[in-house]
Write a protein that holds these residues in place. Sequence first.
Motif, PDB file in Angstrom:
ATOM      1  N   ARG A 281      45.054  25.676  38.420  1.00  0.00           N
ATOM      2  CA  ARG A 281      45.127  26.550  37.337  1.00  0.00           C
ATOM      3  C   ARG A 281      46.699  26.973  37.597  1.00  0.00           C
TER       4      ARG A 281
ATOM      5  N   GLU B 204      48.663  35.153  31.858  1.00  0.00           N
ATOM      6  CA  GLU B 204      47.193  35.301  31.883  1.00  0.00           C
ATOM      7  C   GLU B 204      46.522  34.484  32.808  1.00  0.00           C
ATOM      8  N   ILE B 205      47.037  33.116  33.191  1.00  0.00           N
ATOM      9  CA  ILE B 205      46.352  32.380  33.993  1.00  0.00           C
ATOM     10  C   ILE B 205      46.492  32.742  35.205  1.00  0.00           C
TER      11      ILE B 205
ATOM     12  N   ALA C 198      49.374  27.314  34.723  1.00  0.00           N
ATOM     13  CA  ALA C 198      50.167  28.333  34.366  1.00  0.00           C
ATOM     14  C   ALA C 198      51.732  28.197  34.435  1.00  0.00           C
TER      15      ALA C 198
ATOM     16  N   TYR D 162      40.327  24.423  42.270  1.00  0.00           N
ATOM     17  CA  TYR D 162      40.698  24.829  40.944  1.00  0.00           C
ATOM     18  C   TYR D 162      41.772  25.907  40.771  1.00  0.00           C
TER      19      TYR D 162
ATOM     20  N   GLY E 178      42.775  37.544  40.352  1.00  0.00           N
ATOM     21  CA  GLY E 178      41.742  38.168  40.397  1.00  0.00           C
ATOM     22  C   GLY E 178      40.474  37.619  40.953  1.00  0.00           C
ATOM     23  N   HIS E 179      40.573  36.231  40.986  1.00  0.00           N
ATOM     24  CA  HIS E 179      39.591  35.515  41.835  1.00  0.00           C
ATOM     25  C   HIS E 179      40.021  35.714  43.119  1.00  0.00           C
TER      26      HIS E 179
ATOM     27  N   SER F  63      52.310  30.880  31.409  1.00  0.00           N
ATOM     28  CA  SER F  63      51.346  31.716  31.422  1.00  0.00           C
ATOM     29  C   SER F  63      50.991  32.691  32.335  1.00  0.00           C
TER      30      SER F  63
ATOM     31  N   GLU G 137      47.171  35.939  36.320  1.00  0.00           N
ATOM     32  CA  GLU G 137      46.418  37.043  36.583  1.00  0.00           C
ATOM     33  C   GLU G 137      44.993  36.673  36.986  1.00  0.00           C
ATOM     34  N   ASP G 138      44.333  35.702  36.035  1.00  0.00           N
ATOM     35  CA  ASP G 138      43.049  35.174  36.571  1.00  0.00           C
ATOM     36  C   ASP G 138      43.072  34.724  38.025  1.00  0.00           C
ATOM     37  N   VAL G 139      43.860  33.847  38.192  1.00  0.00           N
ATOM     38  CA  VAL G 139      43.915  33.343  39.614  1.00  0.00           C
ATOM     39  C   VAL G 139      43.912  34.691  40.689  1.00  0.00           C
TER      40      VAL G 139
END
Length: 85
Positions: free
Chosen positions: A53, A64-65, A57, A49, A71-72, A62, A67-69
């Motif tokens: 992602r 935002e993507i 990105a 995943y 964070g995970h 992006s 930053e999401d990765v």
Amino acid sequence: ALENMNVKTYDIVNNNIIKAQDIITELLLSLNMNEGGEIAKNLFNLYLYFKKRLLEANIQKSSEIIEDVIGHLAALRESWEKISG
């Protein structure tokens, strides 16, 4: 989005995303699917995943993507630190 970037910045971002994908590939390859049971399967799916992602990105430019990765991955690292005590 990263619309204010110049071409040189895109190259830097691209290279860093590729490095991150390579690191995640190494994590994938290090999984022991025979002995790791459910945890190894879950990590395998998570790592796939994250790679997907990061590819998105890179294509979409992006932040935002990304930053999401991040964070995970940070949450996952925190979990490993708690387990290893």
